[in-house]
Write an enzyme that holds these catalytic residues in place. Structure first.
Site, PDB file in Angstrom:
ATOM      1  N   CYS A 256      13.750  14.173 -27.119  1.00  0.00           N
ATOM      2  CA  CYS A 256      13.233  14.468 -25.783  1.00  0.00           C
ATOM      3  C   CYS A 256      13.367  15.957 -25.452  1.00  0.00           C
ATOM      4  O   CYS A 256      12.659  16.766 -26.032  1.00  0.00           O
ATOM      5  CB  CYS A 256      13.903  13.570 -24.742  1.00  0.00           C
ATOM      6  SG  CYS A 256      13.002  13.515 -23.170  1.00  0.00           S
ATOM      7  N   HIS A 340      12.492   8.278 -26.604  1.00  0.00           N
ATOM      8  CA  HIS A 340      13.903   7.918 -26.649  1.00  0.00           C
ATOM      9  C   HIS A 340      14.115   6.787 -27.652  1.00  0.00           C
ATOM     10  O   HIS A 340      13.942   5.614 -27.313  1.00  0.00           O
ATOM     11  CB  HIS A 340      14.392   7.478 -25.270  1.00  0.00           C
ATOM     12  CG  HIS A 340      14.599   8.608 -24.313  1.00  0.00           C
ATOM     13  ND1 HIS A 340      15.846   9.116 -24.019  1.00  0.00           N
ATOM     14  CD2 HIS A 340      13.720   9.351 -23.599  1.00  0.00           C
ATOM     15  CE1 HIS A 340      15.731  10.104 -23.156  1.00  0.00           C
ATOM     16  NE2 HIS A 340      14.438  10.275 -22.889  1.00  0.00           N
ATOM     17  N   GLU A 342      16.796   5.561 -28.641  1.00  0.00           N
ATOM     18  CA  GLU A 342      17.922   4.717 -28.211  1.00  0.00           C
ATOM     19  C   GLU A 342      17.529   3.747 -27.105  1.00  0.00           C
ATOM     20  O   GLU A 342      18.304   2.848 -26.754  1.00  0.00           O
ATOM     21  CB  GLU A 342      19.086   5.595 -27.738  1.00  0.00           C
ATOM     22  CG  GLU A 342      18.979   6.119 -26.320  1.00  0.00           C
ATOM     23  CD  GLU A 342      17.946   7.207 -26.093  1.00  0.00           C
ATOM     24  OE1 GLU A 342      17.666   7.531 -24.927  1.00  0.00           O
ATOM     25  OE2 GLU A 342      17.406   7.739 -27.095  1.00  0.00           O
TER      26      GLU A 342
END
Length: 373
Positions: A256, A340, A342
């Site tokens: 990001c 992202h 995650e």
């Protein structure tokens, strides 16, 4: 408990006014953005990437399953304000530790409900992300408008320096240690830390302003550049640090804001997007495999592909607007993704990038991000 009869409003910088009810009273200024996730509101609230922003949720009922400590991505809510069509005050979940309105009130986050959030979203999509103010009671609109006019735009704000850690800290790997990584904290979400530790990485988490020589002295196997808020271009110190890390040929993973900083360190440029990507349903095309990832994203700036130097190869594109979602660097152990991996919240199908990065630390170069087989 706050009375549900207390009026509230959202005023945008172009004069558009939305009236509703103040779920939590207060006045706060920020850039107004919308998030399309249907769940994960607590993760959104506590994501440091939302520093400086008022978040409008497109899902009409927010708070259905309450709140719990395990869902937090940082130690407290980071948003400036929170807006929904309706906040649920009787959550249904065995894990709930309280209601969302009470949580917001406890942390002093102004919240507004009872407005037409669809109209807000349509306006932002048309006009772009706008500065706004959320307020309760019956404030003087002209005075709010004057204050709003003087509030800074997101462009030029080095907000990552407001959310980075104060000092280095060490966290052990979960299970057998496979690697030692430095994590430059520009507002790192907790699930990035968990994702790396679960894959056998011992972490040294460092403030965003840590110089390259200090990072290199740690002797780590690689460096991770975290997500974070605001404009990447004012972060001149970290950009120079990343440039020195690239020259040292140490493996680097950018996520990001970290992805944008990598682009700048390589000599590229970034630009402010019209209304950004905020949500858990962003489609990303892998150019090598032709497969599509559905990803979680939260950013208002992007890397200009035309500005990247020779040797940089765009490997993934956003299917909605063709913006850059990943690139690699010929001859360098670099992985860079705009989304992202995650998640938290959102789909986890992009999480394999963590496996490929950690696995690739034992090889001569880092892997190119692509769809998991």
């Amino acid at each position: 408990m706050i009375s549900r009869d207390l009026p509230g409003l959202l005023l945008l910088e172009d004069g558009r006014l939305f009236r509703g009810r103040a779920a939590v009273p207060g006045t706060r200024f920020g850039e107004v953005v919308f998030n399309t996730s249907m769940t994960g509101y607590q993760e959104i609230l506590t994501d440091p990437s939302y520093r400086g922003q008022i978040v409008v949720m497109t899902q009409p009922h927010i708070g259905n399953y309450g709140v719990e400590g395990a869902a937090e991505e940082s130690s407290r809510p980071q948003v400036e304000g929170f807006v929904a069509r309706n906040f649920t005050r009787q959550p249904s979940s065995h894990a709930s530790e309280g209601t969302l309105p009470a949580y917001l009130e406890r942390h002093g986050v102004p919240a507004l409900e009872g407005i037409d959030t669809r109209a807000v979203v349509r306006h932002i999509r048309k006009e772009g992300a706008l500065r706004g103010v959320i307020a309760s009671g019956e404030p003087e609109i002209e005075e709010l408008a004057r204050e709003l006019e003087g509030f800074p735009t997101m462009t030029g704000r080095a907000l990552a320096l407001e959310v980075t850690c104060d000092a280095p800290r060490e966290l052990p790997a979960e299970g057998r240690e496979r690697a030692h990584l430095a994590l430059l904290d520009f507002g790192a979400k907790a699930n990035i830390v968990r994702s790396l530790r679960q894959r056998g990485a011992r972490l040294t988490i460092l403030p965003a302003t840590t110089p390259a020589e200090e990072i290199l002295r740690l002797g780590t196997n690689g460096v991770v550049l975290s997500n974070g808020p605001g404009d990447p271009e004012p972060l001149r110190g970290p950009i120079e640090t990343i440039r020195e890390l690239l020259e040292a040929e140490i493996p680097v993973l950018g996520i990001c804001l970290g992805h944008q900083l990598l682009g700048l360190a390589l000599g590229g440029r970034t630009y402010k997007m019209k209304f950004g990507h905020h949500g858990g349903n962003q489609p990303v095309l892998d150019l090598a495999t032709g497969k599509t990832l559905i990803t979680s994203q939260n950013h208002g700036f992007a890397v200009d592909p035309e500005s990247l130097p020779d040797g940089c190869r765009v490997t993934q594109r956003n299917l909605n607007d063709d913006s850059v979602e990943a690139f690699d660097v010929e001859g360098k152990p670099v992985v860079s993704v705009q989304y992202h991996p995650e998640a938290a919240p959102g789909p986890r199908e992009a999480s394999a990038i963590f496996d490929r990065f950690v696995d690739g630390l034992q090889e001569t170069s880092a892997p190119t991000p692509s769809e998991a087989p």
